[in-house]
Design an enzyme around this catalytic site. Structure first.
Site, mmCIF file in Angstrom:
data_model
loop_
_atom_site.group_PDB
_atom_site.id
_atom_site.type_symbol
_atom_site.label_atom_id
_atom_site.label_comp_id
_atom_site.label_asym_id
_atom_site.label_seq_id
_atom_site.Cartn_x
_atom_site.Cartn_y
_atom_site.Cartn_z
ATOM 1 C CG LEU A 44 -8.566 0.421 -26.163
ATOM 2 C CD1 LEU A 44 -9.119 -0.629 -27.127
ATOM 3 C CD2 LEU A 44 -7.787 -0.254 -25.041
ATOM 4 C CG ASP A 45 -1.921 2.990 -26.320
ATOM 5 O OD1 ASP A 45 -1.865 2.152 -27.235
ATOM 6 O OD2 ASP A 45 -1.388 2.810 -25.213
ATOM 7 C CD GLU A 46 -1.135 6.072 -33.740
ATOM 8 O OE1 GLU A 46 -1.076 6.123 -34.979
ATOM 9 O OE2 GLU A 46 -0.577 6.914 -32.990
ATOM 10 C CB SER A 48 -3.890 -0.537 -27.104
ATOM 11 O OG SER A 48 -2.763 -0.273 -26.296
ATOM 12 N NE ARG A 146 2.109 4.461 -23.996
ATOM 13 C CZ ARG A 146 1.993 3.966 -25.222
ATOM 14 N NH1 ARG A 146 1.016 4.369 -26.006
ATOM 15 N NH2 ARG A 146 2.844 3.079 -25.668
#
Length: 188
Positions: A44-46, A48, A146
């Site tokens: 999960l990106d930063e 999210s 993403r």
């Protein structure tokens, strides 16, 4: 013996344990004393939040990351999303990926009729003076870089907040941001 964990990754954390670039980043290891060789299954990106599975078992990681396992996300989007837009998402939309065009696979997408009970995010998104927002559920069997953010943006509804709420049969449920739960196995 392998170890398996469910974590509610908070906003602002990277889905990794080591970060060697110059800027200081918040890492998963700050949330819990994980055993050696623990790895995040997917990312999960930063920006999210939500359900992240961690394990010391590489084979389990392969199973969970397979296209057979659904991943469900709740996205708060800018504006009131329409049924026509949801249909576009369901049928796949063109996004940019590594400098090339990519059409996403068919997915499940529907508007949530009420705001999900996800708790407060670490950083305020914005207030209602900037216009209405709506929440949508998007369920994928693929996971490009993403992807959900790019999909909602491609149909004119940029994502303001993104939370993964389910991986296969495993749900975020009432796990609070930053909370870690060790489990005996993953039933995906």
């Amino acid at each position: 013996m392998h170890h398996h964990f469910l974590i509610h990754k908070p906003y602002g954390y990277l889905s990794q344990f080591i970060y060697q670039l110059k800027r200081k980043k918040k890492l998963l290891g700050e949330l819990y004393d994980f055993p050696e060789n623990t790895m995040a299954i997917g990312r999960l990106d930063e920006d999210s939040e939500g359900l992240l599975l961690l394990t010391t078992d590489g084979m389990m990681s392969e199973i969970v990351r397979s296209k057979k396992v659904e991943k469900e996300y709740y996205a708060q989007v800018d504006g009131i999303i329409t049924e026509e837009t949801l249909e576009q998402l369901r049928n796949g939309v063109e996004i940019g990926l590594h400098g090339k065009k990519y059409k996403t696979k068919k997915c499940k997408a529907f508007k949530l009729e009420s705001t999900p009970n996800l708790g407060e995010r670490g950083k305020k998104i914005r207030d209602e003076r900037h216009g209405p927002t709506s929440w949508v559920s998007i369920t994928l069997t693929e996971g490009k870089f993403r992807q959900v953010r790019k999909m909602t943006s491609a149909v004119g509804f940029p994502t303001l907040r993104l939370v993964r709420v389910r991986v296969g049969n495993i749900h975020l449920n009432d796990l609070k941001a930053g909370e870690v739960l060790e489990v005996s196995s993953f039933d995906v």
